[in-house]
Design a protein around this motif. Structure first.
Motif, short mmCIF file in Angstrom:
data_model
loop_
_atom_site.label_atom_id
_atom_site.label_comp_id
_atom_site.label_asym_id
_atom_site.label_seq_id
_atom_site.Cartn_x
_atom_site.Cartn_y
_atom_site.Cartn_z
N THR A 13 -3.37 14.27 -6.44
CA THR A 13 -3.36 13.05 -5.46
C THR A 13 -4.12 12.44 -5.30
O THR A 13 -3.88 11.09 -5.59
CB THR A 13 -2.66 14.13 -4.26
OG1 THR A 13 -1.94 14.73 -4.75
CG2 THR A 13 -2.81 13.67 -2.99
N VAL A 16 -4.48 9.95 -8.35
CA VAL A 16 -3.58 8.53 -7.93
C VAL A 16 -3.48 7.90 -6.30
O VAL A 16 -3.94 6.60 -7.12
CB VAL A 16 -2.12 8.87 -7.79
CG1 VAL A 16 -0.96 8.10 -7.09
CG2 VAL A 16 -1.18 9.52 -8.46
N CYS A 17 -4.40 8.42 -5.83
CA CYS A 17 -4.37 7.20 -4.24
C CYS A 17 -5.40 6.71 -4.77
O CYS A 17 -6.31 5.57 -3.77
CB CYS A 17 -4.99 8.54 -3.41
SG CYS A 17 -3.37 8.86 -2.74
N ILE A 20 -4.66 3.58 -6.59
CA ILE A 20 -3.31 3.42 -5.82
C ILE A 20 -2.60 1.26 -5.74
O ILE A 20 -1.68 1.55 -5.70
CB ILE A 20 -2.80 4.38 -4.70
CG1 ILE A 20 -1.33 3.98 -3.91
CG2 ILE A 20 -3.53 3.78 -3.88
CD1 ILE A 20 -0.43 4.97 -3.25
N LYS A 21 -3.25 1.29 -4.68
CA LYS A 21 -3.89 0.12 -4.48
C LYS A 21 -4.35 -1.03 -5.23
O LYS A 21 -3.57 -2.44 -5.06
CB LYS A 21 -4.22 -0.37 -2.81
CG LYS A 21 -3.66 0.60 -2.25
CD LYS A 21 -2.27 -0.45 -1.07
CE LYS A 21 -2.24 0.93 -0.37
NZ LYS A 21 -0.70 0.37 0.08
N ILE A 73 -7.61 5.37 0.04
CA ILE A 73 -6.86 4.33 0.12
C ILE A 73 -7.24 2.85 1.59
O ILE A 73 -7.18 2.43 1.19
CB ILE A 73 -5.50 5.14 1.20
CG1 ILE A 73 -5.46 6.62 -0.13
CG2 ILE A 73 -4.02 4.34 1.16
CD1 ILE A 73 -3.82 7.02 -0.13
N THR A 150 2.66 0.25 -7.68
CA THR A 150 1.65 0.71 -6.37
C THR A 150 2.90 1.97 -5.76
O THR A 150 2.32 2.86 -4.93
CB THR A 150 1.54 -0.39 -4.77
OG1 THR A 150 0.39 -1.03 -6.22
CG2 THR A 150 1.10 0.40 -4.22
N MET A 153 3.30 5.17 -6.85
CA MET A 153 2.16 6.28 -6.16
C MET A 153 2.79 6.43 -4.90
O MET A 153 2.28 7.67 -5.01
CB MET A 153 1.08 5.65 -6.66
CG MET A 153 1.47 5.40 -8.64
SD MET A 153 -0.92 4.52 -8.85
CE MET A 153 -0.69 3.25 -8.28
N ALA A 154 2.85 5.45 -4.25
CA ALA A 154 3.26 6.26 -3.09
C ALA A 154 3.90 7.63 -3.05
O ALA A 154 3.71 8.47 -2.00
CB ALA A 154 3.35 4.94 -2.10
N THR A 157 2.69 10.38 -4.04
CA THR A 157 1.54 10.92 -3.22
C THR A 157 2.20 11.92 -1.77
O THR A 157 2.33 12.94 -1.82
CB THR A 157 0.52 10.48 -2.84
OG1 THR A 157 1.18 9.38 -2.10
CG2 THR A 157 0.00 9.43 -3.66
#
Length: 202
Positions: A13, A16-17, A20-21, A73, A150, A153-154, A157
């Motif tokens: 997590t 990925v975060c 993520i953006k 994030i 993006t 991935m959200a 998470t």
């Protein structure tokens, strides 16, 4: 769930975060445009998805591993919002929004009832942010620079945080929030992919 598996979910997590953006940011910078993205959606997301939720976790002393990704994030979201405001010619408003968010961060913990109410409301605010983005996509019928990666991935998470919340704090308000966000993130991802496919077909 075994402790080792729980640690793995936390680690993936965070990983990925951490990025993520970035696909969304790269798409915006490469195109020099924020077409397909809703600034209102991102501002609501920053308030409901991240700031209130992070403040709530810190206030109640939840384990650091359950919210460690949020400062990362938030930093990415702020940069993305700054870029969108720049391309939309609204950069002067950035200072106004920054003042509101900083003031809200302090105000949230003046009383316990305020942070509890804000947490309950933040689920609706977070849901609204996704619905605003969906409405923007439906109106324009074009995913523009919206990044399916993006949003995908959200989805991951949220699913991961449902698992870790059940295994750690088991807070009903947090669980409900993640379940609703999971459903809406899947919906936005599917919509972005649909309009991207439609555009390619045309």
């Amino acid at each position: 769930m075994a402790p080792g598996l729980l640690d793995l979910v936390h680690l993936t997590t965070w990983a990925v975060c951490a990025v993520i953006k970035l696909p969304q940011l790269v798409a915006v910078l490469r195109a020099g445009s924020a077409w397909g993205l809703s600034l209102s959606s991102l501002l609501l997301e920053l308030a409901g998805d991240y700031l209130v939720f992070l403040r709530y976790q810190i206030y109640y002393g939840y384990p650091l591993e359950t919210y460690l990704e949020y400062p990362i994030i938030i930093a990415q979201d702020v940069i993305l919002i700054f870029c969108i405001m720049h391309f939309n010619g609204k950069i002067k408003r950035a200072f106004f929004y920054a003042a509101i968010y900083c003031g809200s961060w302090y105000m949230l913990t003046l009383q316990e009832c305020i942070i509890d109410m804000a947490m309950n409301l933040c689920t609706f605010v977070s849901a609204a942010s996704k619905l605003v983005q969906l409405q923007h996509l439906w109106q324009t019928k074009d995913s523009g620079q919206a990044s399916a990666l993006t949003w995908g991935m959200a989805v991951y998470t949220c699913a991961a945080r449902i698992i870790t919340t059940v295994m750690t704090t088991n807070d009903p308000a947090v669980l409900i929030r993640f379940i609703i966000m999971l459903i809406l993130n899947i919906w936005v991802t599917a919509t972005v992919l649909y309009y991207r496919k439609t555009k390619k077909t045309d």
